[in-house]
Design a protein around this motif. Structure first.
Motif, PDB file in Angstrom:
ATOM      1  N   GLN A  64       0.018 -10.815   7.760  1.00  0.00           N
ATOM      2  CA  GLN A  64      -1.175  -9.983   7.989  1.00  0.00           C
ATOM      3  C   GLN A  64      -0.824  -8.730   8.781  1.00  0.00           C
ATOM      4  OE1 GLN A  64      -4.053 -12.556   9.835  1.00  0.00           O
ATOM      5  NE2 GLN A  64      -4.308 -13.796   7.999  1.00  0.00           N
ATOM      6  N   SER A  65       0.014  -8.900   9.790  1.00  0.00           N
ATOM      7  CA  SER A  65       0.419  -7.745  10.607  1.00  0.00           C
ATOM      8  C   SER A  65       1.287  -6.779   9.807  1.00  0.00           C
ATOM      9  CB  SER A  65       1.161  -8.215  11.858  1.00  0.00           C
ATOM     10  OG  SER A  65       0.286  -8.905  12.711  1.00  0.00           O
ATOM     11  N   LEU A  66       2.174  -7.323   8.990  1.00  0.00           N
ATOM     12  CA  LEU A  66       3.028  -6.480   8.157  1.00  0.00           C
ATOM     13  C   LEU A  66       2.201  -5.671   7.163  1.00  0.00           C
ATOM     14  CD1 LEU A  66       5.942  -8.985   7.554  1.00  0.00           C
ATOM     15  CD2 LEU A  66       6.068  -6.848   8.869  1.00  0.00           C
ATOM     16  N   ARG A  67       1.138  -6.264   6.667  1.00  0.00           N
ATOM     17  CA  ARG A  67       0.256  -5.544   5.732  1.00  0.00           C
ATOM     18  C   ARG A  67      -0.334  -4.301   6.416  1.00  0.00           C
ATOM     19  NH1 ARG A  67      -3.260  -9.306   4.719  1.00  0.00           N
ATOM     20  NH2 ARG A  67      -1.877 -10.296   3.236  1.00  0.00           N
ATOM     21  N   ALA A  68      -0.786  -4.457   7.655  1.00  0.00           N
ATOM     22  CA  ALA A  68      -1.361  -3.317   8.388  1.00  0.00           C
ATOM     23  C   ALA A  68      -0.313  -2.222   8.604  1.00  0.00           C
ATOM     24  CB  ALA A  68      -1.927  -3.786   9.728  1.00  0.00           C
ATOM     25  N   LEU A  69       0.917  -2.621   8.917  1.00  0.00           N
ATOM     26  CA  LEU A  69       1.990  -1.644   9.130  1.00  0.00           C
ATOM     27  C   LEU A  69       2.370  -0.957   7.818  1.00  0.00           C
ATOM     28  CD1 LEU A  69       4.172  -3.792  11.549  1.00  0.00           C
ATOM     29  CD2 LEU A  69       2.698  -1.853  12.158  1.00  0.00           C
ATOM     30  N   ARG A  70       2.366  -1.715   6.733  1.00  0.00           N
ATOM     31  CA  ARG A  70       2.672  -1.135   5.419  1.00  0.00           C
ATOM     32  C   ARG A  70       1.577  -0.166   4.997  1.00  0.00           C
ATOM     33  NH1 ARG A  70       3.621  -5.689   2.334  1.00  0.00           N
ATOM     34  NH2 ARG A  70       1.402  -5.787   1.903  1.00  0.00           N
ATOM     35  N   ASP A  71       0.320  -0.536   5.258  1.00  0.00           N
ATOM     36  CA  ASP A  71      -0.800   0.348   4.908  1.00  0.00           C
ATOM     37  C   ASP A  71      -0.735   1.678   5.653  1.00  0.00           C
ATOM     38  OD1 ASP A  71      -1.752  -1.605   3.201  1.00  0.00           O
ATOM     39  OD2 ASP A  71      -3.366  -2.264   4.544  1.00  0.00           O
ATOM     40  N   GLU A  72      -0.182   1.665   6.860  1.00  0.00           N
ATOM     41  CA  GLU A  72      -0.034   2.901   7.632  1.00  0.00           C
ATOM     42  C   GLU A  72       1.178   3.705   7.173  1.00  0.00           C
ATOM     43  OE1 GLU A  72      -1.155   5.800  10.213  1.00  0.00           O
ATOM     44  OE2 GLU A  72      -2.311   4.023   9.700  1.00  0.00           O
ATOM     45  N   GLY A  73       2.037   3.101   6.330  1.00  0.00           N
ATOM     46  CA  GLY A  73       3.208   3.807   5.815  1.00  0.00           C
ATOM     47  C   GLY A  73       4.419   3.730   6.722  1.00  0.00           C
ATOM     48  N   TRP A  74       4.424   2.763   7.637  1.00  0.00           N
ATOM     49  CA  TRP A  74       5.525   2.649   8.591  1.00  0.00           C
ATOM     50  C   TRP A  74       6.655   1.771   8.106  1.00  0.00           C
ATOM     51  CZ3 TRP A  74       2.586   1.784  13.840  1.00  0.00           C
ATOM     52  CH2 TRP A  74       1.952   2.974  14.191  1.00  0.00           C
ATOM     53  N   ILE A  75       6.378   0.871   7.162  1.00  0.00           N
ATOM     54  CA  ILE A  75       7.413  -0.042   6.686  1.00  0.00           C
ATOM     55  C   ILE A  75       7.437  -0.050   5.162  1.00  0.00           C
ATOM     56  CG2 ILE A  75       7.243  -1.492   8.746  1.00  0.00           C
ATOM     57  CD1 ILE A  75       5.775  -3.579   7.011  1.00  0.00           C
ATOM     58  N   ASP A  76       8.566  -0.480   4.649  1.00  0.00           N
ATOM     59  CA  ASP A  76       8.730  -0.700   3.217  1.00  0.00           C
ATOM     60  C   ASP A  76       9.108  -2.152   3.012  1.00  0.00           C
ATOM     61  OD1 ASP A  76       8.278   1.876   2.159  1.00  0.00           O
ATOM     62  OD2 ASP A  76      10.317   2.484   2.688  1.00  0.00           O
ATOM     63  N   GLY A  77       8.748  -2.684   1.872  1.00  0.00           N
ATOM     64  CA  GLY A  77       9.145  -4.039   1.510  1.00  0.00           C
ATOM     65  C   GLY A  77       9.670  -4.048   0.092  1.00  0.00           C
TER      66      GLY A  77
ATOM     67  N   PRO B 233       0.685  -6.468  20.685  1.00  0.00           N
ATOM     68  CA  PRO B 233       2.026  -6.984  20.987  1.00  0.00           C
ATOM     69  C   PRO B 233       2.710  -7.647  19.796  1.00  0.00           C
ATOM     70  CG  PRO B 233       0.450  -7.683  22.669  1.00  0.00           C
ATOM     71  CD  PRO B 233      -0.335  -7.022  21.571  1.00  0.00           C
ATOM     72  N   THR B 234       1.944  -8.319  18.948  1.00  0.00           N
ATOM     73  CA  THR B 234       2.540  -8.968  17.781  1.00  0.00           C
ATOM     74  C   THR B 234       3.136  -7.934  16.840  1.00  0.00           C
ATOM     75  OG1 THR B 234       1.031 -10.839  17.907  1.00  0.00           O
ATOM     76  CG2 THR B 234       2.049 -10.419  15.768  1.00  0.00           C
ATOM     77  N   ARG B 235       2.375  -6.894  16.519  1.00  0.00           N
ATOM     78  CA  ARG B 235       2.899  -5.854  15.627  1.00  0.00           C
ATOM     79  C   ARG B 235       4.088  -5.148  16.260  1.00  0.00           C
ATOM     80  NH1 ARG B 235      -2.829  -5.188  13.989  1.00  0.00           N
ATOM     81  NH2 ARG B 235      -3.098  -3.807  15.745  1.00  0.00           N
ATOM     82  N   LEU B 236       4.023  -4.929  17.556  1.00  0.00           N
ATOM     83  CA  LEU B 236       5.145  -4.272  18.234  1.00  0.00           C
ATOM     84  C   LEU B 236       6.406  -5.136  18.175  1.00  0.00           C
ATOM     85  CD1 LEU B 236       5.856  -1.674  19.618  1.00  0.00           C
ATOM     86  CD2 LEU B 236       5.045  -2.638  21.761  1.00  0.00           C
ATOM     87  N   ARG B 237       6.257  -6.448  18.340  1.00  0.00           N
ATOM     88  CA  ARG B 237       7.417  -7.341  18.217  1.00  0.00           C
ATOM     89  C   ARG B 237       7.992  -7.290  16.791  1.00  0.00           C
ATOM     90  NH1 ARG B 237       4.672 -10.469  22.148  1.00  0.00           N
ATOM     91  NH2 ARG B 237       3.435 -11.659  20.668  1.00  0.00           N
ATOM     92  N   LEU B 238       7.119  -7.244  15.796  1.00  0.00           N
ATOM     93  CA  LEU B 238       7.591  -7.153  14.415  1.00  0.00           C
ATOM     94  C   LEU B 238       8.321  -5.832  14.167  1.00  0.00           C
ATOM     95  CD1 LEU B 238       4.478  -8.609  12.582  1.00  0.00           C
ATOM     96  CD2 LEU B 238       6.718  -9.709  12.823  1.00  0.00           C
ATOM     97  N   ILE B 239       7.793  -4.757  14.704  1.00  0.00           N
ATOM     98  CA  ILE B 239       8.427  -3.439  14.556  1.00  0.00           C
ATOM     99  C   ILE B 239       9.812  -3.436  15.178  1.00  0.00           C
ATOM    100  CG2 ILE B 239       8.315  -1.038  15.361  1.00  0.00           C
ATOM    101  CD1 ILE B 239       5.220  -1.291  15.008  1.00  0.00           C
ATOM    102  N   VAL B 240       9.915  -3.951  16.391  1.00  0.00           N
ATOM    103  CA  VAL B 240      11.217  -4.005  17.063  1.00  0.00           C
ATOM    104  C   VAL B 240      12.164  -4.920  16.292  1.00  0.00           C
ATOM    105  CG1 VAL B 240      12.408  -4.731  19.168  1.00  0.00           C
ATOM    106  CG2 VAL B 240      10.308  -3.392  19.328  1.00  0.00           C
ATOM    107  N   GLY B 241      11.649  -6.047  15.784  1.00  0.00           N
ATOM    108  CA  GLY B 241      12.479  -6.946  14.990  1.00  0.00           C
ATOM    109  C   GLY B 241      13.038  -6.266  13.755  1.00  0.00           C
ATOM    110  N   MET B 242      12.197  -5.512  13.047  1.00  0.00           N
ATOM    111  CA  MET B 242      12.663  -4.789  11.861  1.00  0.00           C
ATOM    112  C   MET B 242      13.642  -3.685  12.231  1.00  0.00           C
ATOM    113  SD  MET B 242       9.403  -4.416   9.345  1.00  0.00           S
ATOM    114  CE  MET B 242       8.168  -4.341  10.627  1.00  0.00           C
ATOM    115  N   HIS B 243      13.434  -3.116  13.395  1.00  0.00           N
ATOM    116  CA  HIS B 243      14.327  -2.044  13.841  1.00  0.00           C
ATOM    117  C   HIS B 243      15.737  -2.589  14.054  1.00  0.00           C
ATOM    118  CE1 HIS B 243      15.770   1.115  16.701  1.00  0.00           C
ATOM    119  NE2 HIS B 243      15.267   1.840  15.723  1.00  0.00           N
ATOM    120  N   HIS B 244      15.817  -3.767  14.651  1.00  0.00           N
ATOM    121  CA  HIS B 244      17.131  -4.353  14.936  1.00  0.00           C
ATOM    122  C   HIS B 244      17.705  -5.136  13.762  1.00  0.00           C
ATOM    123  CE1 HIS B 244      17.427  -3.109  19.051  1.00  0.00           C
ATOM    124  NE2 HIS B 244      16.205  -3.520  19.269  1.00  0.00           N
TER     125      HIS B 244
END
Length: 112
Positions: free
Chosen positions: A61-74, A28-39
């Protein structure tokens, strides 16, 4: 008789890769971050942590996991990093399927 899988489709059909993706989405934490970045694309760790109701350290920490999967950019902006979903990431397409086109807000953009 088995039908050979074209090389381009091998990753699409890789059960281990899909399991990893669903594991990331099941948190749920990563999903909230994903939705937050989406909006709110180009949000900082602190912005996203506040949106998700978590500490900046947990968000990082959660953003690192999402970045490692290639889903986000920073992108580094001064001392801060601004995060956004990659428009070509599967998770972005999944959000559009779940939320539909009606979710678009003035701050939502698919640029970059």
């Amino acid at each position: 008789m088995s039908v050979p899988v074209p090389p381009d489709d091998e990753e699409k059909l890789d059960p281990d890769a899909w399991s990893r993706r669903f594991t990331l989405l099941s948190d749920p934490t990563r999903l909230r971050l994903i939705v937050g970045m989406h909006h709110r694309p180009d949000s900082t760790v602190n912005d996203l942590a506040q949106l998700a109701g978590i500490s900046p350290n947990t968000a990082s920490q959660s953003l690192r996991a999402l970045r490692d999967e290639g889903w986000i950019d920073g992108d580094k902006s001064g001392r801060e990093v601004r995060y956004r979903l990659r428009p070509d990431a599967i998770v972005h397409r999944i959000l559009h399927e779940i939320m539909g086109d009606h979710h678009a807000q003035p701050t939502h953009s698919h640029g970059r």
